[in-house]
Every structure is written in structure tokens, then in C-alpha cells.
Design a protein around this motif. Structure first.
Motif, PDB file in Angstrom:
ATOM      1  N   LEU A   1       0.826  -1.214   0.000  1.00 24.19           N
ATOM      2  CA  LEU A   1       0.000   0.000   0.000  1.00 24.19           C
ATOM      3  C   LEU A   1       0.858   1.260   0.000  1.00 24.19           C
ATOM      4  O   LEU A   1       0.545   2.232  -0.697  1.00 24.19           O
ATOM      5  CB  LEU A   1      -0.929  -0.002   1.222  1.00 24.19           C
ATOM      6  CG  LEU A   1      -2.141  -0.929   1.115  1.00 24.19           C
ATOM      7  CD1 LEU A   1      -2.793  -1.121   2.471  1.00 24.19           C
ATOM      8  CD2 LEU A   1      -3.139  -0.379   0.117  1.00 24.19           C
ATOM      9  N   THR A   2       1.934   1.244   0.769  1.00 27.92           N
ATOM     10  CA  THR A   2       2.820   2.413   0.803  1.00 27.92           C
ATOM     11  C   THR A   2       3.493   2.598  -0.560  1.00 27.92           C
ATOM     12  O   THR A   2       3.576   3.717  -1.090  1.00 27.92           O
ATOM     13  CB  THR A   2       3.873   2.261   1.912  1.00 27.92           C
ATOM     14  OG1 THR A   2       3.181   2.242   3.171  1.00 27.92           O
ATOM     15  CG2 THR A   2       4.865   3.424   1.919  1.00 27.92           C
ATOM     16  N   LYS A   3       3.922   1.496  -1.165  1.00 23.33           N
ATOM     17  CA  LYS A   3       4.543   1.567  -2.496  1.00 23.33           C
ATOM     18  C   LYS A   3       3.531   2.056  -3.529  1.00 23.33           C
ATOM     19  O   LYS A   3       3.843   2.903  -4.383  1.00 23.33           O
ATOM     20  CB  LYS A   3       5.062   0.178  -2.886  1.00 23.33           C
ATOM     21  CG  LYS A   3       5.997   0.171  -4.078  1.00 23.33           C
ATOM     22  CD  LYS A   3       6.535  -1.232  -4.368  1.00 23.33           C
ATOM     23  CE  LYS A   3       7.556  -1.643  -3.330  1.00 23.33           C
ATOM     24  NZ  LYS A   3       8.197  -2.951  -3.677  1.00 23.33           N
TER      25      LYS A   3
ATOM     26  N   LYS B   1       5.450   6.382   7.012  1.00 23.19           N
ATOM     27  CA  LYS B   1       6.262   5.188   6.736  1.00 23.19           C
ATOM     28  C   LYS B   1       6.359   4.254   7.943  1.00 23.19           C
ATOM     29  O   LYS B   1       7.429   3.821   8.351  1.00 23.19           O
ATOM     30  CB  LYS B   1       7.636   5.584   6.212  1.00 23.19           C
ATOM     31  CG  LYS B   1       7.527   6.284   4.861  1.00 23.19           C
ATOM     32  CD  LYS B   1       8.839   6.608   4.220  1.00 23.19           C
ATOM     33  CE  LYS B   1       8.574   7.238   2.850  1.00 23.19           C
ATOM     34  NZ  LYS B   1       9.787   7.779   2.231  1.00 23.19           N
ATOM     35  N   LYS B   2       5.179   3.979   8.507  1.00 23.42           N
ATOM     36  CA  LYS B   2       5.112   2.994   9.576  1.00 23.42           C
ATOM     37  C   LYS B   2       3.744   2.334   9.568  1.00 23.42           C
ATOM     38  O   LYS B   2       2.782   2.873   9.012  1.00 23.42           O
ATOM     39  CB  LYS B   2       5.419   3.614  10.934  1.00 23.42           C
ATOM     40  CG  LYS B   2       4.409   4.616  11.452  1.00 23.42           C
ATOM     41  CD  LYS B   2       4.842   5.095  12.837  1.00 23.42           C
ATOM     42  CE  LYS B   2       3.907   6.137  13.393  1.00 23.42           C
ATOM     43  NZ  LYS B   2       4.315   6.541  14.763  1.00 23.42           N
ATOM     44  N   TYR B   3       3.680   1.163  10.183  1.00 22.58           N
ATOM     45  CA  TYR B   3       2.392   0.481  10.286  1.00 22.58           C
ATOM     46  C   TYR B   3       2.316  -0.314  11.578  1.00 22.58           C
ATOM     47  O   TYR B   3       3.338  -0.684  12.167  1.00 22.58           O
ATOM     48  CB  TYR B   3       2.132  -0.431   9.080  1.00 22.58           C
ATOM     49  CG  TYR B   3       3.139  -1.530   8.846  1.00 22.58           C
ATOM     50  CD1 TYR B   3       2.989  -2.791   9.422  1.00 22.58           C
ATOM     51  CD2 TYR B   3       4.237  -1.317   8.010  1.00 22.58           C
ATOM     52  CE1 TYR B   3       3.899  -3.807   9.195  1.00 22.58           C
ATOM     53  CE2 TYR B   3       5.155  -2.336   7.769  1.00 22.58           C
ATOM     54  CZ  TYR B   3       4.981  -3.573   8.360  1.00 22.58           C
ATOM     55  OH  TYR B   3       5.890  -4.587   8.131  1.00 22.58           O
ATOM     56  N   TYR B   4       1.083  -0.523  12.017  1.00 22.64           N
ATOM     57  CA  TYR B   4       0.779  -1.262  13.243  1.00 22.64           C
ATOM     58  C   TYR B   4      -0.057  -2.488  12.855  1.00 22.64           C
ATOM     59  O   TYR B   4      -0.933  -2.391  11.991  1.00 22.64           O
ATOM     60  CB  TYR B   4      -0.029  -0.415  14.212  1.00 22.64           C
ATOM     61  CG  TYR B   4       0.661   0.842  14.711  1.00 22.64           C
ATOM     62  CD1 TYR B   4       1.198   0.891  15.998  1.00 22.64           C
ATOM     63  CD2 TYR B   4       0.747   1.980  13.916  1.00 22.64           C
ATOM     64  CE1 TYR B   4       1.818   2.037  16.472  1.00 22.64           C
ATOM     65  CE2 TYR B   4       1.369   3.125  14.376  1.00 22.64           C
ATOM     66  CZ  TYR B   4       1.905   3.154  15.650  1.00 22.64           C
ATOM     67  OH  TYR B   4       2.527   4.290  16.121  1.00 22.64           O
ATOM     68  N   PHE B   5       0.179  -3.603  13.537  1.00 20.82           N
ATOM     69  CA  PHE B   5      -0.627  -4.794  13.296  1.00 20.82           C
ATOM     70  C   PHE B   5      -0.490  -5.737  14.498  1.00 20.82           C
ATOM     71  O   PHE B   5       0.365  -5.529  15.359  1.00 20.82           O
ATOM     72  CB  PHE B   5      -0.175  -5.504  12.009  1.00 20.82           C
ATOM     73  CG  PHE B   5       1.119  -6.259  12.145  1.00 20.82           C
ATOM     74  CD1 PHE B   5       1.142  -7.640  12.247  1.00 20.82           C
ATOM     75  CD2 PHE B   5       2.335  -5.583  12.182  1.00 20.82           C
ATOM     76  CE1 PHE B   5       2.336  -8.337  12.392  1.00 20.82           C
ATOM     77  CE2 PHE B   5       3.539  -6.267  12.313  1.00 20.82           C
ATOM     78  CZ  PHE B   5       3.542  -7.650  12.420  1.00 20.82           C
TER      79      PHE B   5
ATOM     80  N   VAL C   1       5.967  -1.267  13.030  1.00 18.93           N
ATOM     81  CA  VAL C   1       7.135  -1.373  12.165  1.00 18.93           C
ATOM     82  C   VAL C   1       7.433   0.022  11.628  1.00 18.93           C
ATOM     83  O   VAL C   1       6.595   0.628  10.955  1.00 18.93           O
ATOM     84  CB  VAL C   1       6.905  -2.359  11.002  1.00 18.93           C
ATOM     85  CG1 VAL C   1       8.129  -2.400  10.082  1.00 18.93           C
ATOM     86  CG2 VAL C   1       6.590  -3.751  11.538  1.00 18.93           C
ATOM     87  N   GLU C   2       8.601   0.520  11.967  1.00 20.03           N
ATOM     88  CA  GLU C   2       9.003   1.883  11.593  1.00 20.03           C
ATOM     89  C   GLU C   2      10.474   1.860  11.193  1.00 20.03           C
ATOM     90  O   GLU C   2      11.293   1.255  11.879  1.00 20.03           O
ATOM     91  CB  GLU C   2       8.792   2.818  12.784  1.00 20.03           C
ATOM     92  CG  GLU C   2       8.907   4.276  12.472  1.00 20.03           C
ATOM     93  CD  GLU C   2       8.437   5.158  13.627  1.00 20.03           C
ATOM     94  OE1 GLU C   2       8.302   6.371  13.412  1.00 20.03           O
ATOM     95  OE2 GLU C   2       8.201   4.631  14.733  1.00 20.03           O
ATOM     96  N   ASN C   3      10.782   2.504  10.064  1.00 16.06           N
ATOM     97  CA  ASN C   3      12.151   2.467   9.537  1.00 16.06           C
ATOM     98  C   ASN C   3      12.663   1.028   9.406  1.00 16.06           C
ATOM     99  O   ASN C   3      13.810   0.721   9.715  1.00 16.06           O
ATOM    100  CB  ASN C   3      13.099   3.268  10.442  1.00 16.06           C
ATOM    101  CG  ASN C   3      12.700   4.729  10.519  1.00 16.06           C
ATOM    102  OD1 ASN C   3      12.293   5.312   9.510  1.00 16.06           O
ATOM    103  ND2 ASN C   3      12.804   5.312  11.696  1.00 16.06           N
ATOM    104  N   ASN C   4      11.761   0.160   8.950  1.00 11.11           N
ATOM    105  CA  ASN C   4      12.070  -1.263   8.731  1.00 11.11           C
ATOM    106  C   ASN C   4      12.438  -2.022  10.009  1.00 11.11           C
ATOM    107  O   ASN C   4      12.998  -3.118   9.951  1.00 11.11           O
ATOM    108  CB  ASN C   4      13.194  -1.426   7.698  1.00 11.11           C
ATOM    109  CG  ASN C   4      12.765  -0.942   6.323  1.00 11.11           C
ATOM    110  OD1 ASN C   4      11.661  -1.241   5.879  1.00 11.11           O
ATOM    111  ND2 ASN C   4      13.620  -0.174   5.669  1.00 11.11           N
TER     112      ASN C   4
END
Length: 267
Positions: free
Chosen positions: A23-25, A130-134, A144-147
């Protein structure tokens, strides 16, 4: 939820993690440009929808149908794709469309997987941040932030006297009703930015989040993330948050019960 195996959780959580990256891409390749905005409720207020909302939802539906073709899907923009499956995906393609429209980076893609009506896996993806929560189970949530992946937990030892509270009424209660809950008005000292506030709560940056008028796609994706991080989430009248509506999440039972009492005059 006992009939959901850990192996099933693994399949679903891997899917939402991969979907977050896609989705970010997709946003930066296709949607980070001019868009068209329209008002869904002309003459009755302002509820914006953009061409990006619709493009995101089409993309998400395609990804789900490719991996789980028998599952049901409910999306904010394109309705209910029904089947006989006990699994249903609930989609808010852009949560915080007003933020998206004005260039505020706090908007997100929200997706939940429900089993027999109950949210079991959630994703809150923030492309610009550029982060996601799950969550990967009913006991483990991550950001997940900055890989870099980090397990998150609510601040469950916090006391009422020093809690950090974020509140947004979204026009859901009148000024006269707000006057009935002066303690809440006094305590709402931190900004509320849609799903990002719920996400910040899940990682212990906030201790309470109170919002009005959440739809199922606003809150279902956050429920499993919050609960797996140790948080409590319900309606203001202490019913299941699966019903959506006016929502409160708290870091522990003591705070939650006190705030439910304070909110009683407007329930």
C-alpha cells in the motif's frame, strides 16, 4: 476466538504486513499526485471522498480476492461483497480523509479481518509516516518503523491522576452535552488524530482515547491491535466496541471504569 489456530494467525498477519508495504509503495507510485475530492453528503454537512480513497479500496480488494477469494469484504466506498465464509475483511481505504485532503500526514489505511463478526487481525498503515501497526495474535501487537519491528504494549500501570488523554467529538455530541462532562473537557489535553491516536495508545504514548461516531471500518481494524497490546476498548456505555459508535479505550480497568461513569450523562 479459540478456534483460530496460531498457524492461521501467522498466515493472516503475514498477509497484512505484506499488504502494508504494498500500500505504501502503491501510494508513492500511483497516488502521490493531484486528486479529485467530492462531498458524499452535499447540503447536509461535509464528508469528503477522494479519487485516492476509491483507488486504495480497489487495490486492497484485489489483493484480498487474490489471496482469499472466498472471504467476504466490507469497504467504506464499495459496500459488501458477500459469501458464505465466516471471514470478513473490513476496509477503510483512507481513515482521516480530511487530513489527506489538506496534506496532513496522519491519514492511514485501515483493514481488519473478522471471524464470525469479531475482529481478529488488524492493520493501521501510515504511508507518509512510513510505519504500520498490526497484531500477529490475540496477545502480540507490533509497530514497524524504519524497517524495524517492535512489540508494543499499553501503559497499564498508569494512574488516573497522571494519564494522557486524547479526545475528539467529531461533531457527535452537542455543546450542551459536552457541558455535562466537564471532567472530560478538562482532561482532554492531547491532540486526537484519528487512527494514529488509537495506534499511539497501543504503544503506550497515550493512556486514554475517546472518540465519537466511529463506523465499523474506523474501529474494527484497531480493536485487535489495542487488545493484543493489553488495552481495553468499548463503547461509552461499556458495550462491545464491535458495535462501533462512541468509543473509549483505556490502559487499565480502573481508569476505564472511572471514565465510563463520567461519560454516563451523555450515553
Amino acid at each position: 476466538m479459540s478456534d483460530i489456530k496460531s498457524s492461521d494467525y501467522k498466515v493472516f498477519s503475514r498477509f497484512v504486513e505484506n499488504l502494508a508495504k504494498k500500500l505504501t509503495k502503491f501510494y508513492y507510485l500511483k497516488l502521490n499526485k493531484k486528486f479529485v475530492t467530492s462531498n458524499k453528503i452535499k447540503g447536509k454537512g461535509y464528508d469528503p471522498v477522494t479519487t485516492a480513497d476509491k483507488a486504495f479500496e480497489k487495490f486492497i480488494r484485489k489483493e484480498i480476492n487474490s489471496k482469499f477469494p472466498k472471504h467476504q469484504i466490507i469497504g467504506e466506498e464499495f459496500g459488501h461483497q458477500k459469501s458464505k465464509s465466516d471471514f470478513t475483511w473490513v476496509i477503510d481505504p483512507i481513515d482521516g480523509t480530511r487530513s489527506f485532503v489538506i496534506g496532513n500526514p496522519t491519514w492511514s489505511n485501515l483493514i481488519s479481518l473478522n471471524y464470525k463478526g469479531n475482529p481478529i487481525v488488524g492493520l493501521a498503515n501510515f504511508p507518509v509516516l512510513k510505519k504500520y501497526y498490526f497484531n500477529s495474535s490475540n496477545k502480540s501487537s507490533f509497530v514497524v518503523e524504519n524497517n524495524k519491528k517492535r512489540k508494543i504494549k499499553v501503559n497499564n500501570k498508569v494512574k488516573f491522576s497522571n494519564m494522557k488523554m486524547s479526545v475528539a467529538f467529531h461533531g457527535g455530541i452537542s455543546l450542551d452535552q459536552q457541558k455535562k462532562i466537564p471532567k472530560i473537557l478538562k482532561l482532554m489535553q492531547f491532540p486526537c488524530v484519528d487512527a494514529l491516536s488509537y495506534s499511539h495508545f497501543a504503544e503506550g504514548k497515550l493512556d486514554v482515547v475517546i472518540q465519537c461516531s466511529n463506523k465499523i471500518w474506523d474501529i474494527h481494524p484497531l480493536i485487535p491491535i489495542i487488545e493484543a497490546a493489553g488495552g481495553i476498548v468499548s463503547t461509552w456505555s461499556n458495550k462491545s466496541a464491535v458495535k462501533a459508535g462512541n468509543i473509549i479505550c483505556s490502559a487499565n480497568k480502573n481508569i476505564h471504569n472511572q471514565l465510563i461513569k463520567i461519560l454516563k450523562p451523555v450515553c
